[in-house]
Design a protein around this motif. Structure first.
Motif, PDB file in Angstrom:
ATOM      1  N   THR A  22       0.835  -1.219   0.000  1.00  0.00           N
ATOM      2  CA  THR A  22       0.000   0.000   0.000  1.00  0.00           C
ATOM      3  C   THR A  22       0.863   1.259   0.000  1.00  0.00           C
ATOM      4  O   THR A  22       0.438   2.321   0.424  1.00  0.00           O
ATOM      5  N   ARG A  23       2.061   1.153  -0.491  1.00  0.00           N
ATOM      6  CA  ARG A  23       3.041   2.266  -0.471  1.00  0.00           C
ATOM      7  C   ARG A  23       2.551   3.504  -1.214  1.00  0.00           C
ATOM      8  O   ARG A  23       1.837   3.395  -2.221  1.00  0.00           O
ATOM      9  N   CYS A  25       4.977   5.584  -2.237  1.00  0.00           N
ATOM     10  CA  CYS A  25       6.221   5.954  -2.916  1.00  0.00           C
ATOM     11  C   CYS A  25       6.089   6.123  -4.440  1.00  0.00           C
ATOM     12  O   CYS A  25       6.651   7.070  -5.005  1.00  0.00           O
ATOM     13  N   PRO A  98      10.772   6.499   2.073  1.00  0.00           N
ATOM     14  CA  PRO A  98      10.166   6.945   3.328  1.00  0.00           C
ATOM     15  C   PRO A  98      11.134   6.787   4.487  1.00  0.00           C
ATOM     16  O   PRO A  98      12.103   6.019   4.402  1.00  0.00           O
ATOM     17  N   TYR A 100      11.484   5.091   7.950  1.00  0.00           N
ATOM     18  CA  TYR A 100      10.897   4.023   8.761  1.00  0.00           C
ATOM     19  C   TYR A 100      11.632   3.984  10.099  1.00  0.00           C
ATOM     20  O   TYR A 100      12.837   3.689  10.144  1.00  0.00           O
ATOM     21  N   ASN A 101      10.914   4.267  11.181  1.00  0.00           N
ATOM     22  CA  ASN A 101      11.504   4.178  12.526  1.00  0.00           C
ATOM     23  C   ASN A 101      12.868   4.863  12.626  1.00  0.00           C
ATOM     24  O   ASN A 101      13.849   4.278  13.091  1.00  0.00           O
ATOM     25  N   TYR A 129      10.661  11.173   2.725  1.00  0.00           N
ATOM     26  CA  TYR A 129       9.392  11.750   3.162  1.00  0.00           C
ATOM     27  C   TYR A 129       8.969  11.120   4.484  1.00  0.00           C
ATOM     28  O   TYR A 129       9.355   9.999   4.814  1.00  0.00           O
ATOM     29  N   HIS A 132       7.864  14.561   9.462  1.00  0.00           N
ATOM     30  CA  HIS A 132       8.760  15.707   9.618  1.00  0.00           C
ATOM     31  C   HIS A 132       9.754  15.794   8.462  1.00  0.00           C
ATOM     32  O   HIS A 132      10.780  16.469   8.562  1.00  0.00           O
TER      33      HIS A 132
HETATM   34  C1  LIG Z   1       7.654   0.442   9.369  1.00  0.00           C
HETATM   35  C2  LIG Z   1       7.228   1.886   9.333  1.00  0.00           C
HETATM   36  C3  LIG Z   1       7.894   2.816  10.105  1.00  0.00           C
HETATM   37  C4  LIG Z   1       7.560   4.172  10.041  1.00  0.00           C
HETATM   38  N1  LIG Z   1       8.299   5.089  10.738  1.00  0.00           N
HETATM   39  C5  LIG Z   1       8.114   6.405  10.506  1.00  0.00           C
HETATM   40  C6  LIG Z   1       9.020   7.391  11.035  1.00  0.00           C
HETATM   41  O1  LIG Z   1       9.985   7.096  11.693  1.00  0.00           O
HETATM   42  N2  LIG Z   1       8.767   8.689  10.761  1.00  0.00           N
HETATM   43  C7  LIG Z   1       7.706   9.090   9.984  1.00  0.00           C
HETATM   44  O2  LIG Z   1       7.540  10.277   9.749  1.00  0.00           O
HETATM   45  N3  LIG Z   1       6.825   8.191   9.472  1.00  0.00           N
HETATM   46  C8  LIG Z   1       7.016   6.864   9.709  1.00  0.00           C
HETATM   47  N4  LIG Z   1       6.160   5.939   9.170  1.00  0.00           N
HETATM   48  C9  LIG Z   1       5.007   6.401   8.401  1.00  0.00           C
HETATM   49  C10 LIG Z   1       5.382   6.537   6.924  1.00  0.00           C
HETATM   50  O3  LIG Z   1       5.929   7.804   6.661  1.00  0.00           O
HETATM   51  C11 LIG Z   1       4.150   6.323   6.036  1.00  0.00           C
HETATM   52  O4  LIG Z   1       3.564   5.087   6.354  1.00  0.00           O
HETATM   53  C12 LIG Z   1       4.500   6.327   4.573  1.00  0.00           C
HETATM   54  O5  LIG Z   1       3.307   6.084   3.823  1.00  0.00           O
HETATM   55  C13 LIG Z   1       5.524   5.236   4.250  1.00  0.00           C
HETATM   56  O6  LIG Z   1       5.899   5.277   2.884  1.00  0.00           O
HETATM   57  P1  LIG Z   1       5.390   4.130   1.869  1.00  0.00           P
HETATM   58  O7  LIG Z   1       3.872   4.119   1.952  1.00  0.00           O
HETATM   59  O8  LIG Z   1       5.845   4.576   0.512  1.00  0.00           O
HETATM   60  O9  LIG Z   1       5.992   2.836   2.316  1.00  0.00           O
HETATM   61  C14 LIG Z   1       6.473   4.594   9.234  1.00  0.00           C
HETATM   62  C15 LIG Z   1       5.784   3.624   8.458  1.00  0.00           C
HETATM   63  C16 LIG Z   1       6.161   2.300   8.494  1.00  0.00           C
HETATM   64  C17 LIG Z   1       5.447   1.313   7.597  1.00  0.00           C
END
Ligand SMILES: Cc1cc2nc3c(=O)[nH]c(=O)nc-3n(C[C@H](O)[C@H](O)[C@H](O)COP(=O)(O)O)c2cc1C
Length: 206
Positions: A22-23, A25, A98, A100-101, A129, A132
């Motif tokens: 569901t990305r 990106c 993105p 992630y953590n 992205y 923040h």
């Molecule tokens: C495993 C995971 C960790 C995430 N950690 C963060 C984070 O540290 N900071 C943030 O701003 N968003 C975080 N998010 C939210 C993501 O920015 C958001 O889900 C975004 O849609 C992820 O990109 P993607 O859909 O292209 O995978 C996290 C999402 C996931 C799935």
């Protein structure tokens, strides 16, 4: 266009570096690729840079499974050889990822680690992205790109996508509106890519 001019064209890949089903990106990457192309058409009518795309979900690499270290370039698996050919076909890269953590996606680290020489000395930048902007993913990625001896551009994007920008399915409601503030920045990146790709190649000493 003559053969020399065609040989002078540099190819840059915009890399989709999230593989979740569901990305968000791909939408961001498509917008970025389109804006880079239109910035380039406006500033360089002869078209010196061609922007293509690589989707790591389609590349579909397993976790690094080569027996020898990638710096030796002696690949045994067909998926590694295919990835090597893909990366070798580009002169520069724009990763879209993105946070992630507080880090960047493992799938991108894995794709980078699979190869070595293929990345060496090539111009690179990226767009992170997150709520923040993804600055912590950016910092981690910068360290790794330096380790791969890539030439990082002066500018990258940190795109802020807040919860208000998302719908109930966690998709961006109005991607054009969220990304519009970064358009001028994309123009700068196109110019920096062109400069880096056409600059005399000075050796990297680190
Ligand atoms: C495993 C995971 C960790 C995430 N950690 C963060 C984070 O540290 N900071 C943030 O701003 N968003 C975080 N998010 C939210 C993501 O920015 C958001 O889900 C975004 O849609 C992820 O990109 P993607 O859909 O292209 O995978 C996290 C999402 C996931 C799935």
């Amino acid at each position: 266009m003559g053969e020399d001019a065609v040989n002078d064209i540099k190819r840059v890949a915009v890399v989709v570096a999230s593989t979740r089903p569901t990305r968000i990106c791909p939408g961001i990457s498509t917008w970025l690729q389109r804006e880079l192309r239109s910035a380039h058409e406006a500033s360089s009518p002869v078209g010196l840079v061609q922007y293509g795309s690589i989707d790591l979900a389609e590349v579909n690499l397993p976790f690094l499974d080569e027996p020898l270290i990638p710096a030796l370039g002696q690949y045994q698996h067909e998926h590694t050889k295919a990835w090597s050919r893909t990366v070798s076909g580009y002169d520069g890269f724009v990763f879209v990822l993105p946070q992630y953590n507080w880090g960047y996606p493992a799938v991108l680290k894995n794709a980078l680690d699979f190869l070595f020489e293929e990345w060496d000395d090539k111009p690179v930048t990226f767009a992170t992205y997150g709520t923040h902007g993804g600055s912590m993913a950016a910092a981690q990625l910068q360290t790794v790109l330096a380790g791969l001896h890539m030439r990082e551009l002066d500018d990258h994007l940190e795109i802020v996508i807040t919860l208000d920008d998302l719908d109930r399915d966690w998709q961006v409601k109005d991607l054009e509106a969220v990304l519009a503030p970064y358009r001028e920045h994309v123009r700068r990146i196109d110019r920096q890519l062109l400069d880096a790709l056409t600059a005399a190649e000075a050796p990297i000493t680190h």
